[in-house]
Structure formats: C-alpha cells, structure tokens
Design an enzyme around this catalytic site. Structure first.
Site: not given
Ligand code: PLP
Length: 287
Positions: A33, A149, A182, A207
């Site tokens: 997603y 993701k 994270e 991520l």
């Molecule tokens: N880390 C995780 C586990 C996430 O689910 C998300 C966003 O959904 C992020 C980091 C941040 O990613 P982004 O800045 O692309 O929204």
C-alpha cells in the site's frame, strides 16, 4: 455527500465497497500500500510514493494492476469525487483473487486495487503539533523486510494499541540492542544536546519514509548538523528534542517518551521549523 471508493475498475459507494473473500490481501496480507497526503488540493510527493509502490510490488513480484498513469488518474478521481482538499489518499494492491493456496496464483490472476480518500482537519493537526505527542517504547518484533510497505501490519497494530493504552499516540520499536528503529507508522528522530539531528539509516530496520527523505533534503538545505545512525532509547530520553515523520502527520514533535519529558516538555525549535518548512520542499501536484 456519500463517500466513494475505487475497487477493481469501479467507483462505488464507500459503504458498499468490498473485495472478494478469497482476495489474497484479505487471506494472506499478500499486498502492498501507499498513503499520500492531500494538501490544499494537491497530492504531496506522488511521484516518490509511486516509485516506492513500484519497489514494493517488484520485491513481492506483484504486477501493477494498471499503468502508472492510470493509477495517477484514479487517485485524482477518488480525491475529487470525495471532495478532499486536505486529507489522505490510500492505495492498496494485492496479488488478486484466487482459490486459497499459499503458492502464487496462476499467471492470469490479475492484481486487485483499491483506492480510498478521506478528509482531515488541518486545525486539529496544527493543535496537536503545537502540543506534541507522547510515544511509548515497544520491543521490535517485525520481520526483517520492513523496507517493503506491505499491508501485513499486525505487529504495528499491536504496538500502537499498546502505546494508546499507555496514554501515547505512537509506539517506538526498540531492537534487541536497545536501539530505536522506527514508529508503528512513522520514522523516528531526535535532536541531541549538541543540536545534531539524528535518524536511523534506511538500510535496515525501517521503512524509507518519503517524508523522511524530504526532511533530510530540508536539513541539508538549512545547513543543520545531521547524523544518520542508530540511537538508543536512553539517548532519546536525554535528547533535546524528538519528533516523528510520516505522510499522515508530516513532522510531529514528540514531547514524552515512556512518560519521561523530552527537552523542556514543549515541541522543539528544530522540529517546529522543519514542520513549517516542509511544504516548501515537497512536490505538489494539483488534483
Ligand atoms: N514507517 C512506517 C512503519 C510507516 O508505516 C510509515 C508510514 O506509513 C512511515 C515509516 C513513514 O513513511 P512516509 O513518510 O512515506 O509516510
């Protein structure tokens, strides 16, 4: 006005939107997603989100459900049909519908795609950013491929629920070496007493957030001291500032970790400035 969702080629009432019981996303979490922010009638950083979608699909050997241009068209349509000016657009692609079997389905099974959009209240987000959020640590228990993701978010659900029950808004995963990886749905950052902005490298354990990438570019532009390295929970507790980043929260100051006050207990100057400057660094495409 009723909400509209896009499901496998059709725009349907949100209340009626459904996938088949044998969709592999439903049965195996076999899908990926993306979430893009919609800000003042623009999609924020869509090219980067679609690049990451492409990477996630490639890693899991799932085909694009349609061309990238068609996906962009649908994202715009769903945002428009739901009259979202500020909010989020969500896209999910799974390996499709097939008789339940762990092996990949036959070649002719098409991937499934769902797109939804919803409005959010910018005033509420601003109020939250002015106050800052509390985070709660949680043992890292996810698979090593968190760089993809995927929709398999059960560990994130459990971590975030734990945080909520402890009075927090976000969970911070802590690995077996004591380092913060994270958040449950955000990237984690601190600002040290010396003013260095620190976040973990994206090579492992996290991520590679799109918001993280944009904030890194901002930090460079602003000439701030930056260290891409792991930081421990102990270091976070002693930090001058902490914050999290994600498309859904942009830059959100953290004022408490495990009930301990960070810095002076108020959103830090670095986090606040990065939040203010964030829009100047993003790619905005009119809906
Ligand atoms: N880390 C995780 C586990 C996430 O689910 C998300 C966003 O959904 C992020 C980091 C941040 O990613 P982004 O800045 O692309 O929204």
């Amino acid at each position: 006005m009723s909400r509209i969702a896009y499901v496998n080629g059709q725009y349907v009432r949100h209340g009626d939107a459904a996938v088949h019981v044998e969709d592999r996303g439903y049965q195996f979490a076999d899908g990926v997603y993306e979430v893009c922010e919609v800000w003042q009638g623009n999609i924020v950083d869509m090219p980067r989100h679609l690049d990451r979608l492409n990477r996630s699909l490639t890693e899991l050997r799932i085909d694009w459900p349609m061309s990238r241009a068609a996906v962009e068209f649908v994202l715009r349509q769903v945002i428009r049909r739901n009259r979202v000016r500020n909010g989020l657009v969500y896209i999910q692609v799974t390996r499709g519908v097939s008789r339940r079997d762990h092996y990949f389905p036959p070649e002719d099974v098409a991937p499934s795609i769902v797109v939804t959009a919803r409005s959010s209240n910018p005033d509420a987000a601003r109020a939250q950013a002015e106050q800052g959020i509390a985070v709660v640590s949680y043992p890292e228990n996810r698979w090593p491929r968190v760089d993809i993701k995927t929709i398999a978010l059960l560990p994130n659900v459990l971590a975030k629920q734990h945080a909520k029950e402890q009075g927090g808004k976000e969970a911070w995963y802590v690995d077996s070496n004591g380092y913060v990886t994270e958040g449950g749905s955000t990237n984690a950052w601190i600002v040290t007493k010396d003013g260095a902005v620190v976040t973990r490298a994206a090579e492992s354990g996290i991520l590679r957030g799109i918001t993280r990438t944009v904030v890194l570019e901002l930090i460079e532009k602003e000439g701030l001291t930056f260290e891409e390295r792991p930081f421990s929970l102990e270091e976070a507790l002693e930090a001058k500032e902490a914050f999290v980043t994600a498309a859904s929260t942009v830059v959100m100051p953290v004022t408490r970790v495990d009930g301990r006050i960070i810095g002076n207990g108020h959103p830090g100057t670095v986090a606040t400035r990065l939040r203010e400057l964030f829009r100047t660094a993003t790619d905005l495409q009119a809906v």
